[in-house]
Design a protein around this motif. Sequence first.
Motif, mmCIF file in Angstrom:
data_model
loop_
_atom_site.group_PDB
_atom_site.id
_atom_site.type_symbol
_atom_site.label_atom_id
_atom_site.label_comp_id
_atom_site.label_asym_id
_atom_site.label_seq_id
_atom_site.Cartn_x
_atom_site.Cartn_y
_atom_site.Cartn_z
ATOM 1 N N GLU A 67 -6.529 -2.263 -47.437
ATOM 2 C CA GLU A 67 -6.387 -3.458 -46.878
ATOM 3 C C GLU A 67 -7.859 -3.691 -45.914
ATOM 4 O O GLU A 67 -8.510 -4.967 -46.033
ATOM 5 C CB GLU A 67 -5.333 -3.434 -45.684
ATOM 6 C CG GLU A 67 -4.116 -3.691 -46.393
ATOM 7 C CD GLU A 67 -2.922 -3.441 -45.649
ATOM 8 O OE1 GLU A 67 -2.943 -3.126 -44.332
ATOM 9 O OE2 GLU A 67 -1.763 -3.370 -46.213
ATOM 10 N N GLN A 72 -6.876 -9.026 -45.875
ATOM 11 C CA GLN A 72 -5.609 -9.617 -45.892
ATOM 12 C C GLN A 72 -5.639 -10.823 -46.523
ATOM 13 O O GLN A 72 -4.717 -11.089 -47.372
ATOM 14 C CB GLN A 72 -5.154 -9.634 -44.292
ATOM 15 C CG GLN A 72 -4.437 -8.435 -43.755
ATOM 16 C CD GLN A 72 -3.325 -7.777 -44.503
ATOM 17 O OE1 GLN A 72 -2.532 -8.832 -45.006
ATOM 18 N NE2 GLN A 72 -3.355 -6.521 -44.698
ATOM 19 N N SER A 86 1.857 -8.402 -49.314
ATOM 20 C CA SER A 86 0.633 -7.895 -49.369
ATOM 21 C C SER A 86 0.611 -6.125 -49.100
ATOM 22 O O SER A 86 -0.082 -5.392 -49.488
ATOM 23 C CB SER A 86 -0.405 -8.454 -48.160
ATOM 24 O OG SER A 86 -0.237 -8.297 -46.915
#
Length: 129
Positions: A67, A72, A86
């Motif tokens: 990440e 994001q 995610s």
Amino acid sequence: MSLFNQLGSLLDNGGDSNWLSSANTLLEQNGGVSGLVEKFQNGGLGEIVNSWVGTGSNLSITPEQIESVLGQSQLGDVAAKLGLDSSQLSQQLADHLPTLIDKLTPGGELPADNLLAQGLDLAKGLFNR
């Protein structure tokens, strides 16, 4: 069966092809294998990503590290296309991206970033054993 599903089977991903589709998308969005490797290097994870390219064992990566490098926004867009959140995508990439990059960089060499040709060559080599 698509090339990436075949590669997923060869990499023994347990039948979950979403991560492979996401990896393909991320490779395309980041300039192929070389571009993705460079992004991880620039994100402070050079030692980790270089182990995937090199000929030794692959260092692991956490979903949080994925990440931090990919962001994001990019992960969210790819995850939404696949019907994942995610965090699921980050976990799948953390689990499988080291092996995929390792398989796409035989002999510790970064490819010329023709991903389809790389995948076909890899598949040919694995099937001709």
